[in-house]
Every structure is written in structure tokens, then in C-alpha cells.
Enzyme design. Structure first.
Site, PDB file in Angstrom:
ATOM      1  N   ASP A  33       0.498  -1.204   0.081  1.00 19.78           N
ATOM      2  CA  ASP A  33      -0.109  -0.080  -0.147  1.00 19.78           C
ATOM      3  C   ASP A  33       0.803   1.097  -0.148  1.00 19.78           C
ATOM      4  OD1 ASP A  33      -2.256  -1.361  -0.010  1.00 19.78           O
ATOM      5  OD2 ASP A  33      -2.642  -1.183   2.237  1.00 19.78           O
ATOM      6  N   LYS A  55      -3.789   2.970  -3.216  1.00 17.99           N
ATOM      7  CA  LYS A  55      -4.746   3.964  -3.936  1.00 17.99           C
ATOM      8  C   LYS A  55      -4.137   5.078  -4.062  1.00 17.99           C
ATOM      9  CE  LYS A  55      -9.007   6.588  -2.365  1.00 17.99           C
ATOM     10  NZ  LYS A  55      -9.917   6.721  -1.353  1.00 17.99           N
ATOM     11  N   MET A 168     -11.148   6.886   9.396  1.00 20.87           N
ATOM     12  CA  MET A 168     -11.602   7.283   8.194  1.00 20.87           C
ATOM     13  C   MET A 168     -12.755   8.233   8.166  1.00 20.87           C
ATOM     14  SD  MET A 168     -10.654   3.852   5.864  1.00 20.87           S
ATOM     15  CE  MET A 168     -11.313   2.855   7.030  1.00 20.87           C
TER      16      MET A 168
END
Length: 485
Positions: A33, A55, A168
Site C-alpha cells: 500500500d 490507492k 476514516m
């Protein structure tokens, strides 16, 4: 072969588990990641393939493509590590990856990681449970639910009591805060918000539930809601180099010790190897022959840990020294000897060649010294011993070569708070790669010889360690920088 779903932890590389480090060390492929700590990738073999599947800003994660890649590489018989921030099974979509591997018949193992849900509050000095305040905690995501997810009952959470940890949730706090208060949480309920928890960039904000929507926050943030958030048991943000970034210029195989000390002091580290230690020009023939004659000398003098490593690799065992005494220029060199069961007979008060020369005994007639050292080492020690009547045999133990660091690491180094030099060769390598303009504001040197080399190269030396050791260098950086407050 196996696919390993490994939790990298929330940011501090020291929070990677032992098992995680073990599987990384033998990986053929690492799929990582963007949130994974970059230095962790160095734990994989140099020849391992590294694939960034994280991402991209503004774009979704292509989870199906990641699943397919894991299946493909695993089915090909490779050792595959899927390195994920935090814990792979806590909002990490590791379950989806495991399902894909299971369906394809590819063996896998889950290596849990430390989740930001517990680590970020801990590094900010807030326990999730505390006697008299909270006996439970709930972890949930602040993202709006997908169509297949059961909606979060925020009102019920407000009634349940205990600690609430939201990951988040920065973009959606204006949605869930009123619902928590509607469920019964008081507007003045303490709240902690931690950005980049466990990293040198960590920033902690203490506020209240009613003020949370207006707090100045940018993701990634871990939000803690509940009475425990009123505690302030800060320790990480009190470390002497908290928030600072320091460039470490040692050869890659030696950078770890200085990096560890700096991280322990709270600093972030940019490892930028500017030199590599390589074999002598003759491939080691001369040092091998000299090692076989070590017992014919009265003293064997080591001026670096590299010399110890290269010399002892060619010595059958400690008996090869015979009756010869051993001298070390400083504690780092002495520690390298001690790690191999050898105790230095002489260690000078100051850890430079001039001090070792002063401490050296007078020679008996015909007495000799063997001096294995770097090809570009100064002549001060050898010439000084000869001037005092010693017969000196100098043998090339290793060479240092300049290394060209990656452009992105050079750019990161240029924005750091300080650069630490541990040798003249690391100074020369850094200047050759980066020039004298792209140098951090603080230049720290381990000793006067290194400082002289930095000055000669056109750098303004800010601080020089009072004691020429790694601990002395860290102390000098603490004095020159201090923490970010």
C-alpha cells in the site's frame, strides 16, 4: 509457496511484528500500500519485485486487480507478501483478498498488524480503556456505508457508553456527531483526533464532541470519543527529536543502528546511502594473507567496524591472533570485536586516530603493528606509529564507493531538518550526489575528522558530537534541533 497478508502497522516501522519481518525477508514479490512505511520495503531481498498497489489520490482502490495479481503470483509458486497498512483484517480488505486466494486454491497466511485504532491513541497518550472511565471500546469506519453494508446505528453507539474509535471519519464527522449526541452523548464529551499516528508527523488535537465538526483536521485521522479522551498521558510527542527528520548517510548495511537511535528519540529518518563498502582492489588477497600472519605481530589495530568485519572473515578463529594485542579506535569498533568474542586491549579516551596514537605504548625493539583499514584512510596513525619506532604493516581491508541515491529520496532528503555524517566518505558521497545547495539546514558530524571533510566540501557544519559515537551524534542533533512543538 504462500501468499502472506501482512499488517505493516500504522506507520512506526518498529511496530512491524517479528513474523512480518520474517516473511518479508524471504519474499519474491511485495505488493504494498501507499501507507506502508517505505523503509519496511528494505527488509525484502534486494532482488524482490516491489509493486505499489495503493490507492491513488482521488481514485478508488482496484481491489479486483489486486486480488487477481495475488492469485497469479501465488499460483506461480512465488513467495508473495501483501504488505498493508495497519492490520489486514481491520478495514484493510484483507478478508476479500483471503477469499480470492481460497477460491483459487492458493495457500495463504494472515500476519496480523498493529491497527491505528489502538496505536494512534496510545502514541498520543490516551488509553482506550481506563478503570473508572471506560471498560469497552468500539472501532468503526466513518465512511458512508456501501449498499451491501448494514447502516451504522450511531444513536445506539451514543447510548452504549464506552469508547468510540472512528477511522476514516474526517469527511463525515458532521454527519455522525449530531447522531451520537441524539443518542445521549453530551456535547462536552472529550474527543481526541490523531493525524498520522505513530509517525514523526503525528499531530494530536483535543476537543469536544460538539466542536469536532469545526476542528482543523485533514486525513488520515484516528478519532477517539469518550471520557478517556480527556486523559493526557503524552510521551511520544515529548521525545527530544519529535517531529524532526534526519538524513542518515551511512552505508545501507550500517544505517540501521543510527536510524534506530534517532527513531527512539522521536525523529523520522530518511535513509540515503551515499557510499557502499566493497572488497579491496585485489579482491581481498592481501588482507587474507595478512590475517594468516596476525600472530606474528605485537598489535593488530582496528579503526572501524568495517575493518573488523572484513579482517575476521578471513581469520580462522580468535586463535589466529596468537599473543598479539588488539586495539580499537572507538566503542563502535570495540563492539564489533566484542560481538565476535574479542575484547580490545586498548581503547583511547577520544575516538580519533590522534588519540589512539597518544595512548599507544612505546615499542620494544623490532615490535610490529598490523593495521587493516580502508583504502582511503588517513595516514595519521600509520605515520605516527612509525615515527615512534613501530614497524607498521598497512593492509587494505575494504574500499568505499560512491552510490547514486534515487531521485525521490534525494528530494526527500533536501527537505529534512538535518543531515548526519559519520565519515568523510559519506560527506563526499552526499555532496557528489546532491551538491552543496540541496543540504538540510543542520549539518551534524560524528567527529572532528568528518567535520573537517564537510567543511572542505563546502558545507557549513552546525554541530559536531562531543563524543565520536552514534549516541554522541544523536545528542548533538538534540542540542541543535530539539523537538517540534
Amino acid at each position: 509457496m504462500t501468499v502472506y497478508l501482512v499488517g505493516a502497522g500504522p506507520g512506526d516501522p518498529g511496530l512491524l511484528t517479528v513474523r512480518g519481518a520474517e516473511v518479508l525477508a524471504r519474499a519474491d514479490v511485495v505488493l504494498h500500500d501507499r501507507l506502508a512505511e517505505a523503509s519496511l520495503l528494505d527488509l525484502a531481498p534486494a532482488g524482490a519485485e516491489r509493486v505499489d498497489v495503493g490507492k491513488r489520490p482521488g481514485g478508488p482502490v482496484d481491489q479486483e486487480a489486486i486480488n487477481a495479481l495475488l492469485v497469479e503470483r501465488g499460483a506461480a509458486g512465488l513467495e508473495v507478501v501483501r504488505l498493508k497498512g495497519g492490520d489486514p483484517f481491520v478495514f484493510g480488505r484483507g478478508g476479500e483478498e483471503a477469499q480470492a486466494l481460497l477460491k483459487a486454491g492458493v495457500a495463504f497466511e494472515v500476519v496480523p498488524g498493529v491497527s491505528a485504532a489502538v496505536a494512534a491513541p496510545a502514541y498520543a497518550g490516551v488509553p482506550l480503556t481506563h478503570r473508572g472511565l471506560s471498560t469497552s471500546f468500539t472501532v468503526l469506519t466513518g465512511h458512508r456505508e456501501h449498499g451491501s453494508d448494514r447502516p451504522t446505528d450511531w444513536e445506539a453507539l451514543g447510548r452504549a457508553g464506552g469508547t468510540i474509535v472512528v477511522l476514516m471519519g474526517v469527511a463525515h464527522r458532521a454527519d455522525f456527531v449530531p447522531r451520537l449526541m441524539a443518542g445521549g452523548l453530551a456535547p462536552d464529551t472529550p474527543v481526541l483526533a490523531v493525524r498520522w499516528g505513530t509517525r514523526p508527523e503525528q499531530r494530536s488535537v483535543h476537543t469536544t464532541l460538539e466542536r469536532l465538526p469545526d476542528a482543523d483536521l485533514e486525513p488520515p485521522v484516528t478519532i477517539v470519543i469518550g471520557r478517556v479522551a480527556g486523559l493526557d498521558l503524552a510521551w511520544f510527542e515529548c521525545l527530544p527529536l519529535f517531529g524532526r527528520r534526519v538524513v542518515v548517510t551511512r552505508a545501507r548495511h550500517q544505517a540501521g543502528e543510527l536510524s534506530r537511535r534517532l527513531r527512539t528519540a522521536g525523529a523520522g529518518v530518511v535513509e540515503l546511502a551515499t557510499i557502499a563498502v566493497v572488497d579491496p582492489a585485489d579482491g581481498g588477497a592481501a588482507i587474507g594473507e595478512a590475517a594468516g600472519r596476525a600472530a606474528t605481530h605485537d598489535w593488530v589495530v582496528f579503526t572501524s567496524a568495517n575493518a573488523v568485519e572484513r579482517f575476521l572473515a578471513r581469520l580462522r578463529d580468535a586463535r589466529g591472533f596468537g599473543s598479539a594485542h588488539i586495539a580499537a579506535i572507538g566503542p563502535g569498533t570495540a563492539a564489533a570485536l566484542a560481538a565476535r568474542g574479542l575484547l580490545a586491549d586498548l581503547l583511547p579516551a577520544s575516538f580519533v586516530a590522534e588519540s589512539l596514537l597518544e595512548a599507544f605504548p612505546a615499542p620494544a625493539p623490532g615490535a610490529s603493528v598490523l593495521l587493516p583499514q580502508a583504502a582511503d584512510a588517513r595516514d595519521v596513525l600509520a605515520d605516527g606509529l612509525r615515527a615512534r619506532g613501530w614497524r607498521v604493516e598497512v593492509v587494505e581491508a575494504y574500499r568505499t564507493e560512491a552510490v547514486t541515491p534515487p531521485a525521490d529520496v534525494l528530494a526527500e532528503a533536501a527537505t529534512a531538518d538535518a543531515v548526519a555524517f559519520t565519515s568523510a566518505s559519506s560527506v563526499d558521497g552526499y555532496v557528489a550526489a546532491a551538491g552543496t545547495a540541496a543540504v538540510p539546514a543542520v549539518v551534524a558530524c560524528i567527529g572532528p575528522v568528518t567535520a573537517a571533510a564537510a567543511t572542505k566540501a563546502g558545507l557549513a557544519v552546525t554541530t559536531t558530537a562531543a563524543e565520536s559515537t552514534l549516541d554522541g551524534l544523536v545528542a548533538a542533533l538534540v542540542g541543535a534541533l530539539g523537538p517540534v512543538r
